[in-house]
Scaffold this motif. Sequence first.
Motif, PDB file in Angstrom:
ATOM      1  N   HIS A  42       1.075   9.892  10.216  1.00 21.60           N
ATOM      2  CA  HIS A  42       1.077  10.266   8.798  1.00 21.60           C
ATOM      3  C   HIS A  42       0.849  11.767   8.641  1.00 21.60           C
ATOM      4  O   HIS A  42       1.479  12.420   7.814  1.00 21.60           O
ATOM      5  N   ARG A  51       6.993   9.346   6.016  1.00 21.04           N
ATOM      6  CA  ARG A  51       5.620   8.867   5.837  1.00 21.04           C
ATOM      7  C   ARG A  51       5.608   7.613   4.961  1.00 21.04           C
ATOM      8  O   ARG A  51       4.904   6.650   5.251  1.00 21.04           O
ATOM      9  N   ALA A  55       4.432   3.730   6.065  1.00 21.10           N
ATOM     10  CA  ALA A  55       3.466   2.938   5.301  1.00 21.10           C
ATOM     11  C   ALA A  55       4.062   1.593   4.898  1.00 21.10           C
ATOM     12  O   ALA A  55       3.393   0.553   4.971  1.00 21.10           O
TER      13      ALA A  55
END
Length: 71
Positions: A42, A51, A55
């Motif tokens: 991240h 990113r 997630a």
Amino acid sequence: MADKLASGARSSPSAMEVDEALRPGVYALVDSCSDQDRQYLHTVFGEGPCRNYLATLKQEFDLNFKYEGKV
């Protein structure tokens, strides 16, 4: 599609087919990363689509793939 297969012509797989074929391997990679590894990714990716995608993959992994029963 049957016409192409019958004639011997190769058709390329769709993006969805590729995604479905690779998803178990991607989930295995997500599973092999520690929380610290994911935090590092991240940080390296910064703000942006990579990113966000990482997630999303982690959330999908936790919902659909992660084993939570007794061993």
